[in-house]
Motif scaffolding. Sequence first.
Motif, PDB file in Angstrom:
ATOM      1  N   THR A 176     -17.297   7.258   4.974  1.00 43.12           N
ATOM      2  CA  THR A 176     -17.566   8.259   3.369  1.00 43.12           C
ATOM      3  C   THR A 176     -16.402   7.896   2.967  1.00 43.12           C
ATOM      4  OG1 THR A 176     -17.079  10.397   3.874  1.00 43.12           O
ATOM      5  CG2 THR A 176     -19.137   9.612   3.493  1.00 43.12           C
ATOM      6  N   MET A 177     -15.089   7.658   3.954  1.00 43.85           N
ATOM      7  CA  MET A 177     -13.802   8.051   3.611  1.00 43.85           C
ATOM      8  C   MET A 177     -13.589   6.131   3.042  1.00 43.85           C
ATOM      9  SD  MET A 177     -10.711   9.498   3.686  1.00 43.85           S
ATOM     10  CE  MET A 177      -8.652   8.753   3.137  1.00 43.85           C
TER      11      MET A 177
ATOM     12  N   THR B 156      -7.167   2.404  -2.518  1.00 44.64           N
ATOM     13  CA  THR B 156      -6.113   2.170  -1.875  1.00 44.64           C
ATOM     14  C   THR B 156      -5.803   1.009  -1.828  1.00 44.64           C
ATOM     15  OG1 THR B 156      -6.023   4.218  -0.388  1.00 44.64           O
ATOM     16  CG2 THR B 156      -4.556   2.930   0.021  1.00 44.64           C
ATOM     17  N   LEU B 157      -6.430  -0.464  -1.094  1.00 46.57           N
ATOM     18  CA  LEU B 157      -6.417  -1.501  -0.804  1.00 46.57           C
ATOM     19  C   LEU B 157      -6.461  -2.613  -2.639  1.00 46.57           C
ATOM     20  CD1 LEU B 157      -8.376  -2.287   1.847  1.00 46.57           C
ATOM     21  CD2 LEU B 157      -6.593  -1.822   2.177  1.00 46.57           C
ATOM     22  N   ILE B 158      -7.283  -1.423  -3.683  1.00 49.59           N
ATOM     23  CA  ILE B 158      -7.459  -2.123  -4.523  1.00 49.59           C
ATOM     24  C   ILE B 158      -6.224  -1.840  -5.533  1.00 49.59           C
ATOM     25  CG2 ILE B 158      -8.349  -2.324  -7.080  1.00 49.59           C
ATOM     26  CD1 ILE B 158     -11.285  -1.981  -5.001  1.00 49.59           C
ATOM     27  N   ASP B 159      -6.074  -0.847  -5.689  1.00 49.23           N
ATOM     28  CA  ASP B 159      -5.133   0.174  -5.463  1.00 49.23           C
ATOM     29  C   ASP B 159      -2.796  -0.511  -5.703  1.00 49.23           C
ATOM     30  OD1 ASP B 159      -6.277   0.877  -7.528  1.00 49.23           O
ATOM     31  OD2 ASP B 159      -5.462   3.199  -6.555  1.00 49.23           O
ATOM     32  N   ASN B 160      -3.171  -0.222  -4.353  1.00 48.24           N
ATOM     33  CA  ASN B 160      -1.976  -1.229  -3.841  1.00 48.24           C
ATOM     34  C   ASN B 160      -1.955  -3.300  -3.506  1.00 48.24           C
ATOM     35  OD1 ASN B 160      -0.069   0.612  -2.484  1.00 48.24           O
ATOM     36  ND2 ASN B 160      -2.024   1.511  -2.227  1.00 48.24           N
TER      37      ASN B 160
ATOM     38  N   PHE C  37      -6.649  -4.312   7.992  1.00 47.85           N
ATOM     39  CA  PHE C  37      -6.219  -3.918   6.696  1.00 47.85           C
ATOM     40  C   PHE C  37      -4.554  -3.063   7.095  1.00 47.85           C
ATOM     41  CE2 PHE C  37      -8.749  -5.797   3.892  1.00 47.85           C
ATOM     42  CZ  PHE C  37      -8.212  -6.144   2.978  1.00 47.85           C
ATOM     43  N   ALA C  38      -5.006  -2.785   8.283  1.00 45.36           N
ATOM     44  CA  ALA C  38      -3.839  -1.131   8.777  1.00 45.36           C
ATOM     45  C   ALA C  38      -2.457  -2.064   8.610  1.00 45.36           C
ATOM     46  CB  ALA C  38      -4.804  -0.551   9.625  1.00 45.36           C
ATOM     47  N   ASP C  39      -2.332  -3.215   9.091  1.00 48.20           N
ATOM     48  CA  ASP C  39      -0.698  -3.168   8.920  1.00 48.20           C
ATOM     49  C   ASP C  39      -0.533  -4.272   8.329  1.00 48.20           C
ATOM     50  OD1 ASP C  39      -0.728  -4.051  12.248  1.00 48.20           O
ATOM     51  OD2 ASP C  39      -1.633  -5.102  12.723  1.00 48.20           O
ATOM     52  N   GLU C  40      -1.344  -3.894   6.758  1.00 54.44           N
ATOM     53  CA  GLU C  40      -0.667  -4.702   5.644  1.00 54.44           C
ATOM     54  C   GLU C  40      -0.531  -3.128   4.637  1.00 54.44           C
ATOM     55  OE1 GLU C  40      -2.243  -7.533   3.344  1.00 54.44           O
ATOM     56  OE2 GLU C  40      -3.430  -7.690   5.300  1.00 54.44           O
ATOM     57  N   VAL C  41      -0.818  -1.833   4.948  1.00 53.21           N
ATOM     58  CA  VAL C  41      -0.276  -0.354   4.544  1.00 53.21           C
ATOM     59  C   VAL C  41       0.590   0.079   5.554  1.00 53.21           C
ATOM     60  CG1 VAL C  41      -2.428  -0.554   3.092  1.00 53.21           C
ATOM     61  CG2 VAL C  41      -2.313   0.662   5.328  1.00 53.21           C
ATOM     62  N   LYS C  42       1.572   1.193   4.654  1.00 54.10           N
ATOM     63  CA  LYS C  42       2.204   1.925   5.294  1.00 54.10           C
ATOM     64  C   LYS C  42       1.942   3.142   5.388  1.00 54.10           C
ATOM     65  CE  LYS C  42       5.673   0.382   2.132  1.00 54.10           C
ATOM     66  NZ  LYS C  42       7.330   0.697   0.591  1.00 54.10           N
TER      67      LYS C  42
ATOM     68  N   THR D 275      -2.480   8.142   2.499  1.00 57.19           N
ATOM     69  CA  THR D 275      -1.764   9.688   2.245  1.00 57.19           C
ATOM     70  C   THR D 275      -1.550   9.906   0.745  1.00 57.19           C
ATOM     71  OG1 THR D 275      -1.153  10.565   4.453  1.00 57.19           O
ATOM     72  CG2 THR D 275      -0.540  11.839   2.171  1.00 57.19           C
ATOM     73  N   LYS D 276      -0.874   9.058  -0.338  1.00 59.81           N
ATOM     74  CA  LYS D 276      -0.285   9.443  -1.324  1.00 59.81           C
ATOM     75  C   LYS D 276      -1.722   9.018  -2.426  1.00 59.81           C
ATOM     76  CE  LYS D 276       4.692   7.886  -0.696  1.00 59.81           C
ATOM     77  NZ  LYS D 276       5.736   6.944  -1.078  1.00 59.81           N
ATOM     78  N   GLU D 277      -2.128   7.640  -1.856  1.00 62.00           N
ATOM     79  CA  GLU D 277      -3.636   7.493  -2.579  1.00 62.00           C
ATOM     80  C   GLU D 277      -4.702   9.076  -2.550  1.00 62.00           C
ATOM     81  OE1 GLU D 277      -6.008   4.723  -4.733  1.00 62.00           O
ATOM     82  OE2 GLU D 277      -4.137   4.586  -4.132  1.00 62.00           O
ATOM     83  N   ALA D 278      -4.805   9.716  -1.207  1.00 59.35           N
ATOM     84  CA  ALA D 278      -5.615  10.738  -1.315  1.00 59.35           C
ATOM     85  C   ALA D 278      -4.689  11.674  -2.537  1.00 59.35           C
ATOM     86  CB  ALA D 278      -5.546  11.100  -0.135  1.00 59.35           C
ATOM     87  N   GLN D 279      -3.412  11.580  -2.552  1.00 60.26           N
ATOM     88  CA  GLN D 279      -2.729  12.895  -3.063  1.00 60.26           C
ATOM     89  C   GLN D 279      -2.623  12.483  -4.572  1.00 60.26           C
ATOM     90  OE1 GLN D 279       0.752  13.785  -1.104  1.00 60.26           O
ATOM     91  NE2 GLN D 279      -0.182  14.857   0.550  1.00 60.26           N
ATOM     92  N   ASP D 280      -2.406  11.624  -4.561  1.00 62.85           N
ATOM     93  CA  ASP D 280      -1.962  11.179  -5.733  1.00 62.85           C
ATOM     94  C   ASP D 280      -3.242  10.683  -6.620  1.00 62.85           C
ATOM     95  OD1 ASP D 280       0.653  11.687  -5.098  1.00 62.85           O
ATOM     96  OD2 ASP D 280       1.265   9.410  -4.878  1.00 62.85           O
ATOM     97  N   ARG D 281      -3.872  10.554  -6.540  1.00 64.62           N
ATOM     98  CA  ARG D 281      -5.166   9.900  -7.169  1.00 64.62           C
ATOM     99  C   ARG D 281      -6.362  10.345  -7.211  1.00 64.62           C
ATOM    100  NH1 ARG D 281      -3.419   5.719 -10.644  1.00 64.62           N
ATOM    101  NH2 ARG D 281      -2.070   4.248  -9.248  1.00 64.62           N
TER     102      ARG D 281
END
Length: 449
Positions: free
Chosen positions: A207-208, A215-219, A270-275, A280-286
Amino acid sequence: MSSRALMTFKSHIEGKNADVAIYHDRIEWARGGYKGSLTVVRGETSHRPLVDWQPSVVHPRLGKGDTLVTGASAAPPIKALDRDGHVLTKEEYPSLGPVLDELRRRYGDQAGGKGGVELAVHHADANADGTGRADTPLLTLAEGRPGRLRTTFSARAQAAAEAAVRKYTDASVVAVRPSTGEILAVANHRSDGFDAALNGERAPGSTMKIVSAATLIDNGLTTANGAAPCPPSAVSLSQTFHNLKDLEPDEHATLSDSFARSCNTAFVKFADEVKPDTLTKEAQDRFGLGRNNWQIGVPSFDGRVPVADGSDKAAALIGQGKVQMSPLNMASVTATAMTGTFRQPVLVPLALDHREPARARGLPAGTVAQLRGMMNRTARSGTAAGVMAGLRGDIGAKTGSAEVDGEARSDSWFTGYRDDTAAAAMVQDGGHGIDAAGPIVATVLRNAG
């Protein structure tokens, strides 16, 4: 306790108009509106029958460290009303017991009632500053005058939620109204009395992927129609990730394909392409998650998506590792994905005690359109199709299962929406999302409107 003492105990209970049953290892009784039991064991040295004493022998609501108190009530009683004025009681809606107790503690003085005298359980985790569980009233000795407290609950949705969770062990569900953030239903079916619907902290499994896809789309890493291949396995550092059994690999899959089929490896790739802090930022900010600042009206958990590196970063993208959620959190995630606006869930109006709601930026319109398209596809022809079949209107869903260390079966997770209702459920040790949590959510969505 000797055999003679056990018989004396039995006689005393019988003298109080109780029904008593004696087994080889326990005594059970029912009196005064509740059932009780005590377990009989054999002494290690005396070999005599002894009682394995627990506080629940006195009353089933009495836990370790709890005490029974008699006196003036800590707060005036309340008459909690749903959004249409229907009175909500513990007897009709058992899951609401802890919530109603907490609402009374917080808002009894503001609701216009007058306190009485009662027998109550004072819980061991209750603190002088008002944190911890509210007292649980057991018996009214002198009537007070209840105040009236309007809540956001829907009696219809609550009744459906109560009936749905009763079919499973350790099941919890929450329903919210995406357009307002109002909580429509909270239900649990658990032997420990814990309100996991609002306060549970469990890995949410796939579900996550709603948050991960955003996250993938926004980045700018992909789009719903962009590439997200689904290989049979994926490696992050030294950890190998697999898909669910019988899921056919698809090297040409789009993100929408992999989302609808719940392909783990597509997200892990996609793990290697995200910091480490991107999710965390997507979960908090969005989505407003993980800042410990929700003010829904009673205690609640608002999710945890910690900064992660290495294989933990890959695990987080599929709702494993150190990511923790409750059904309330995932219902809110679904509501945000539906509308693009994060609205902190609430049980009572913010104006009642001037609470400041948690805030977040929400999602761009383009991301919302893509998430809704993927969730609708999942509900119509993906992993959630069997559960969501027959539901009319604007629908969407996401299935999930989360592995938990030391447990044989995975937790069952499911979240979905129908028109202006979003719901999420979790069944511990329940298997795949469609096995247990899915039918619960579908029942609530079918009856909440």
